[in-house]
Scaffold this active site. Structure first.
Site, PDB file in Angstrom:
ATOM      1  N   ASN A  24      19.907   2.233  65.204  1.00 38.00           N
ATOM      2  CA  ASN A  24      20.044   2.586  63.789  1.00 38.00           C
ATOM      3  C   ASN A  24      19.971   1.276  63.008  1.00 38.00           C
ATOM      4  OD1 ASN A  24      20.765   3.401  61.250  1.00 38.00           O
ATOM      5  ND2 ASN A  24      22.842   4.033  61.777  1.00 38.00           N
ATOM      6  N   LYS A  50      19.902   0.829  59.906  1.00 42.33           N
ATOM      7  CA  LYS A  50      20.643   0.872  58.632  1.00 42.33           C
ATOM      8  C   LYS A  50      19.788   0.275  57.509  1.00 42.33           C
ATOM      9  CE  LYS A  50      24.911   1.016  61.202  1.00 42.33           C
ATOM     10  NZ  LYS A  50      26.350   0.723  61.270  1.00 42.33           N
ATOM     11  N   HIS A  91      25.934  10.223  59.142  1.00 39.30           N
ATOM     12  CA  HIS A  91      26.548   8.964  59.555  1.00 39.30           C
ATOM     13  C   HIS A  91      27.785   8.720  58.696  1.00 39.30           C
ATOM     14  CE1 HIS A  91      27.168   4.719  60.345  1.00 39.30           C
ATOM     15  NE2 HIS A  91      26.398   4.861  61.406  1.00 39.30           N
ATOM     16  N   GLU A 139      28.805   6.181  57.267  1.00 41.47           N
ATOM     17  CA  GLU A 139      28.517   5.391  56.062  1.00 41.47           C
ATOM     18  C   GLU A 139      27.983   6.299  54.947  1.00 41.47           C
ATOM     19  OE1 GLU A 139      26.051   2.548  58.062  1.00 41.47           O
ATOM     20  OE2 GLU A 139      27.810   1.746  59.074  1.00 41.47           O
ATOM     21  N   GLU A 153      30.899   8.351  66.833  1.00 37.78           N
ATOM     22  CA  GLU A 153      31.058   6.981  66.344  1.00 37.78           C
ATOM     23  C   GLU A 153      32.424   6.826  65.671  1.00 37.78           C
ATOM     24  OE1 GLU A 153      26.788   5.173  65.722  1.00 37.78           O
ATOM     25  OE2 GLU A 153      27.625   5.898  63.841  1.00 37.78           O
ATOM     26  N   GLY A 171      30.492  -1.769  63.503  1.00 41.15           N
ATOM     27  CA  GLY A 171      30.252  -3.080  62.903  1.00 41.15           C
ATOM     28  C   GLY A 171      31.454  -4.006  62.937  1.00 41.15           C
ATOM     29  N   SER A 215      29.805  -0.711  67.838  1.00 41.98           N
ATOM     30  CA  SER A 215      29.849  -2.011  68.516  1.00 41.98           C
ATOM     31  C   SER A 215      29.335  -1.965  69.959  1.00 41.98           C
ATOM     32  CB  SER A 215      31.257  -2.607  68.455  1.00 41.98           C
ATOM     33  OG  SER A 215      31.624  -2.834  67.103  1.00 41.98           O
ATOM     34  N   GLY A 220      23.900  -0.003  66.241  1.00 45.38           N
ATOM     35  CA  GLY A 220      23.609  -0.634  64.960  1.00 45.38           C
ATOM     36  C   GLY A 220      23.137  -2.065  65.149  1.00 45.38           C
TER      37      GLY A 220
HETATM   38  P1  13P Z   1      27.278  -1.120  65.203  1.00 40.54           P
HETATM   39  O1  13P Z   1      26.595  -0.956  66.541  1.00 40.54           O
HETATM   40  O2  13P Z   1      26.726  -2.227  64.374  1.00 40.54           O
HETATM   41  O3  13P Z   1      28.759  -1.133  65.349  1.00 40.54           O
HETATM   42  O4  13P Z   1      26.927   0.216  64.370  1.00 40.54           O
HETATM   43  C1  13P Z   1      27.121   1.422  64.972  1.00 40.54           C
HETATM   44  C2  13P Z   1      26.492   2.468  64.143  1.00 40.54           C
HETATM   45  O5  13P Z   1      26.963   2.782  63.068  1.00 40.54           O
HETATM   46  C3  13P Z   1      25.259   3.085  64.623  1.00 40.54           C
HETATM   47  O6  13P Z   1      24.927   4.184  63.871  1.00 40.54           O
END
Ligand code: 13P
Length: 247
Positions: A9, A11, A94, A96, A166, A172, A212, A233
């Site tokens: 992803n 983002k 997601h 976010e 997640e 992140g 992560s 991510g």
């Molecule tokens: P990270 O791998 O950067 O923690 O992000 C995870 C994520 O939100 C994937 O959709």
């Protein structure tokens, strides 16, 4: 056997020029015998990245879609638009998007149904916040997200859906869930899928872990019984993604 999937992803990262360079760099490293690799990229990167991955087994994914086919929704992108440019998968709900763009279980459900109508594979996300985990309501929260997000689907439709667990506190932050924590929730997801769609369907559905995921922890996470891959991510933007795909 359930499909193993590793989805990156991206983002809101990478201009089209940068996206081409990243996809070119990753492309030769993505070969795997038993996993499906997906690049979920920003809208403007979809077409350029599709050119780069043409002729490979890498699937093109979007990060969102609107739940209507067309109309007066300024700034939005529809399922038929994605379909038309060769998108195969789409991330839906997601955390976010839930947090910053007011997505709810109801809009997530509409988007899942719309994606299925256009034969796009929804990667539907769920996950608890840190306070929900501390309050001991992780499983309740996840069960509600799954039930509401998949409302109205038939078992046949459910089989086309990928779930991504997640935990919000792990996204992140470098703070990864332990393999036991991740397995516990992914198992609970399979249980609720079984209640909704029957055990046979639940056994066929892929459940990914995200939060992560790194070159260092992917293999351990992906070994767990109910974890069928990852939604990645930060590490999907680097060479490290190869190690995760191989895991
Ligand atoms: P990270 O791998 O950067 O923690 O992000 C995870 C994520 O939100 C994937 O959709």
């Amino acid at each position: 056997m359930r499909k193993k999937i590793v989805a990156g992803n991206w983002k809101m990262n990478k201009t089209p020029t940068e996206a081409i360079a990243l996809a070119e760099m990753l492309k030769p490293k993505m070969s795997t015998d038993n996993a499906t690799v997906v690049f979920c990229v920003p809208y403007v990167d979809l077409v350029p990245v599709s050119e780069v991955i043409k002729g490979t087994d890498i699937l093109l994914g979007a990060e969102n879609l609107h739940f209507e086919d067309k109309g007066a929704y300024t700034g939005e992108i529809s399922a038929p638009m994605l379909k038309d440019i060769g998108v195969k998968c789409v991330v839906i709900g997601h955390s976010e998007r839930r947090e910053y763009f007011a997505e709810t279980d109801e809009t997530v459900n509409k988007k899942v149904l719309k994606a299925l109508e256009y034969e796009l594979t929804p990667i539907m996300c769920c996950g608890e916040s840190l306070s929900e985990r501390e309050d001991g309501i992780t499983i309740e929260k996840i069960r509600i997200q799954i039930k509401k997000g998949l409302k109205g689907l038939s078992s046949e439709q459910a089989k086309q859906v990928v779930i991504a667990y997640e935990p919000i506190w792990a996204i992140g932050t470098g703070k990864v869930a332990t393999t036991e924590q991740a397995q516990e929730v992914c198992h609970a997801i399979r249980v609720v899928l079984g209640e909704l769609f029957g055990d046979e369907t639940a056994q066929e559905m892929s459940i990914l872990y995200g939060g992560s995921v790194s070159a260092g922890n992917a293999a351990e996470l992906f070994k767990m019984e109910d974890i069928d891959g990852g939604l990645v991510g930060g590490a999907s933007l680097k060479e490290d993604f190869e190690v995760i795909v191989k895991a």
